[in-house]
Design a protein around this motif. Structure first.
Motif, PDB file in Angstrom:
ATOM      1  N   GLY A   1       0.785  -1.244   0.000  1.00 52.21           N
ATOM      2  CA  GLY A   1       0.000   0.000   0.000  1.00 52.21           C
ATOM      3  C   GLY A   1       0.814   1.289   0.000  1.00 52.21           C
ATOM      4  N   LYS A   2       2.107   1.210  -0.279  1.00 52.26           N
ATOM      5  CA  LYS A   2       2.946   2.433  -0.256  1.00 52.26           C
ATOM      6  C   LYS A   2       2.419   3.502  -1.211  1.00 52.26           C
ATOM      7  CE  LYS A   2       6.691   0.257  -1.404  1.00 52.26           C
ATOM      8  NZ  LYS A   2       6.221  -1.130  -1.268  1.00 52.26           N
ATOM      9  N   SER A   3       2.184   3.109  -2.461  1.00 51.41           N
ATOM     10  CA  SER A   3       1.774   4.102  -3.457  1.00 51.41           C
ATOM     11  C   SER A   3       0.394   4.680  -3.115  1.00 51.41           C
ATOM     12  CB  SER A   3       1.742   3.481  -4.853  1.00 51.41           C
ATOM     13  OG  SER A   3       3.014   2.952  -5.173  1.00 51.41           O
ATOM     14  N   THR A   4      -0.505   3.800  -2.715  1.00 54.00           N
ATOM     15  CA  THR A   4      -1.860   4.242  -2.365  1.00 54.00           C
ATOM     16  C   THR A   4      -1.821   5.227  -1.202  1.00 54.00           C
ATOM     17  OG1 THR A   4      -2.562   2.003  -2.953  1.00 54.00           O
ATOM     18  CG2 THR A   4      -4.161   3.362  -1.814  1.00 54.00           C
TER      19      THR A   4
ATOM     20  N   GLY B   1       1.335   8.074 -11.267  1.00 44.70           N
ATOM     21  CA  GLY B   1       0.707   8.663 -12.458  1.00 44.70           C
ATOM     22  C   GLY B   1      -0.518   7.865 -12.867  1.00 44.70           C
ATOM     23  N   LEU B   2      -0.394   6.550 -12.816  1.00 41.53           N
ATOM     24  CA  LEU B   2      -1.527   5.691 -13.189  1.00 41.53           C
ATOM     25  C   LEU B   2      -2.688   5.876 -12.219  1.00 41.53           C
ATOM     26  CD1 LEU B   2       0.195   2.317 -14.142  1.00 41.53           C
ATOM     27  CD2 LEU B   2      -0.848   3.995 -15.668  1.00 41.53           C
ATOM     28  N   MET B   3      -2.345   6.003 -10.950  1.00 40.97           N
ATOM     29  CA  MET B   3      -3.407   6.157  -9.950  1.00 40.97           C
ATOM     30  C   MET B   3      -4.150   7.474 -10.119  1.00 40.97           C
ATOM     31  SD  MET B   3      -1.337   4.561  -6.782  1.00 40.97           S
ATOM     32  CE  MET B   3      -2.458   4.977  -5.523  1.00 40.97           C
ATOM     33  N   LEU B   4      -3.453   8.452 -10.699  1.00 41.47           N
ATOM     34  CA  LEU B   4      -4.089   9.751 -10.939  1.00 41.47           C
ATOM     35  C   LEU B   4      -4.717   9.819 -12.336  1.00 41.47           C
ATOM     36  CD1 LEU B   4      -1.351  12.059  -9.410  1.00 41.47           C
ATOM     37  CD2 LEU B   4      -3.735  11.996  -8.700  1.00 41.47           C
ATOM     38  N   GLY B   5      -4.540   8.765 -13.097  1.00 39.10           N
ATOM     39  CA  GLY B   5      -5.076   8.761 -14.453  1.00 39.10           C
ATOM     40  C   GLY B   5      -4.227   9.585 -15.410  1.00 39.10           C
ATOM     41  N   ILE B   6      -2.976   9.849 -15.016  1.00 42.47           N
ATOM     42  CA  ILE B   6      -2.074  10.627 -15.876  1.00 42.47           C
ATOM     43  C   ILE B   6      -0.936   9.699 -16.283  1.00 42.47           C
ATOM     44  CG2 ILE B   6      -0.508  12.618 -15.952  1.00 42.47           C
ATOM     45  CD1 ILE B   6      -2.242  13.582 -13.431  1.00 42.47           C
ATOM     46  N   ASP B   7      -0.854   9.355 -17.550  1.00 44.66           N
ATOM     47  CA  ASP B   7       0.164   8.364 -17.896  1.00 44.66           C
ATOM     48  C   ASP B   7       1.316   8.911 -18.740  1.00 44.66           C
ATOM     49  OD1 ASP B   7      -1.488   8.605 -20.010  1.00 44.66           O
ATOM     50  OD2 ASP B   7      -2.184   6.526 -20.027  1.00 44.66           O
ATOM     51  N   ARG B   8       1.275  10.169 -19.103  1.00 42.05           N
ATOM     52  CA  ARG B   8       2.416  10.723 -19.854  1.00 42.05           C
ATOM     53  C   ARG B   8       2.812  12.081 -19.288  1.00 42.05           C
ATOM     54  NH1 ARG B   8       5.365   7.259 -22.142  1.00 42.05           N
ATOM     55  NH2 ARG B   8       4.148   5.671 -23.185  1.00 42.05           N
ATOM     56  N   ALA B   9       4.055  12.275 -19.023  1.00 44.46           N
ATOM     57  CA  ALA B   9       4.547  13.589 -18.615  1.00 44.46           C
ATOM     58  C   ALA B   9       5.858  13.800 -19.365  1.00 44.46           C
ATOM     59  CB  ALA B   9       4.774  13.617 -17.109  1.00 44.46           C
ATOM     60  N   PRO B  10       6.102  14.996 -19.908  1.00 44.83           N
ATOM     61  CA  PRO B  10       7.306  15.192 -20.721  1.00 44.83           C
ATOM     62  C   PRO B  10       8.607  15.046 -19.939  1.00 44.83           C
ATOM     63  CG  PRO B  10       6.023  17.240 -20.525  1.00 44.83           C
ATOM     64  CD  PRO B  10       5.196  16.151 -19.926  1.00 44.83           C
ATOM     65  N   ILE B  11       8.631  15.540 -18.714  1.00 47.55           N
ATOM     66  CA  ILE B  11       9.851  15.421 -17.897  1.00 47.55           C
ATOM     67  C   ILE B  11       9.485  14.706 -16.605  1.00 47.55           C
ATOM     68  CG2 ILE B  11      11.695  16.691 -16.709  1.00 47.55           C
ATOM     69  CD1 ILE B  11      11.146  18.992 -18.720  1.00 47.55           C
TER      70      ILE B  11
END
Ligand SMILES: Nc1ncnc2c1ncn2[C@@H]1O[C@H](COP(=O)(O)OP(=O)(O)O)[C@@H](O)[C@H]1O
Ligand SMILES: [Mg+2]
Length: 263
Positions: A14-17, A46-56
């Protein structure tokens, strides 16, 4: 101000959660918070937030291409986060020792920096153990989880890292589990909070919306509020029938507003 790494040794406890939801509750309480996904092999936040791509991402920071401040993104509810990145090919080029400086830089700009660490005891996990000013260990009530966390505790102590205490997660309150008292004795650390097994956590994972945002009254969310209050040095009354002053009331009101907006 305060940087905290959540560590466990074992994966899946549960670390990430907890990193994400604790960060959100602290941000909802008005604190400036950045969560860092230091699990670059799995990149869960990122996956948990529904964000799967970030440039940096942290990848670029650990490989010396970018400053960590270039890798900070706005998440929900004023939470900021540093994503791990998803490309596996760069994992080989990173210098994990850079993590500590990155966290230090973030620390000067935040009330709280919370670092989600990778499982195991590889270079990435060891770098995470040392990157923050303090550590919280997460365990479940299974013997294998305890064996792993004891190793992490030993490594942290050797390095002089302050361990604030333990989080017991996914508690079933069942006789078959290692008891809380046995865990406290074996670890010789205070238990900060006991988080029950909560179906809402799984649902949130599937929906990619954090638990404290979509199920603010769930047992998991209440545990996050309790933990946040503890980190803020505030006492909350665990008796739900009484009026809860201070932070808890503030966050409850915040949750209530969020909830009513959705209806
Ligand atoms: N209190 C809880 N109740 C139910 N499921 C949980 C709870 N905490 C974590 N989980 C689930 O356990 C799995 C592992 O959690 P995760 O946060 O990814 O662990 P870690 O980062 O330590 O590997 C996820 O599927 C998550 O939804
Ligand atoms: Mg994880």
């Amino acid at each position: 101000m305060t940087s905290i790494v959540l560590a466990s040794g074992k994966g899946g406890v549960g670390k990430s959660t907890i990193t994400l939801n604790l960060g959100l509750v602290l941000a909802m309480a008005g604190k400036k918070v950045t969560v860092v996904d230091a699990d670059i092999a799995m990149a869960n936040l990122g996956l948990m937030l529904g964000i799967d791509r970030a440039p940096i991402t942290l990848h670029n920071v650990l490989s010396g291409e970018n400053d960590v401040l270039d890798a900070v993104y706005e998440g929900p509810n004023n939470l900021r986060y540093v994503p791990a990145g998803l490309s596996l090919d760069k994992v080989e080029n990173v210098d994990h020792a850079r993590l500590k400086n990155a966290v230090k830089t973030l620390d000067t700009k935040n009330d709280f920096v919370i670092v989600d660490s990778p499982p195991g005891l590889g270079d990435d996990a060891l770098a995470a153990i040392e990157c923050a000013s303090e550590m919280i260990l997460i365990v479940t009530q299974e013997p294998s989880s305890l064996a792993d966390v004891l190793k992490v505790k030993g490594l942290a102590e050797k390095r002089g890292i302050k361990i604030r205490g333990l989080i017991i997660n996914r508690s079933l309150n069942d006789k078959s589990e290692v008891s809380v008292q046995d865990i406290e004795t074996a670890m010789n650390l205070p238990v900060l909070v006991i988080i029950p097994e909560d179906i809402e956590v799984r649902r949130s994972g599937a929906l990619q919306v954090p638990v404290v945002v979509r199920a603010h009254n769930s047992p998991f969310s209440k545990s996050m509020v309790k933990l946040a209050a503890l980190l803020l040095g505030q006492k909350i009354d665990s008796n739900p029938t009484q009026k809860r002053p201070g932070l808890f009331a503030g966050i409850s009101a915040f949750f209530a507003r969020l909830f009513s907006k959705k209806q």
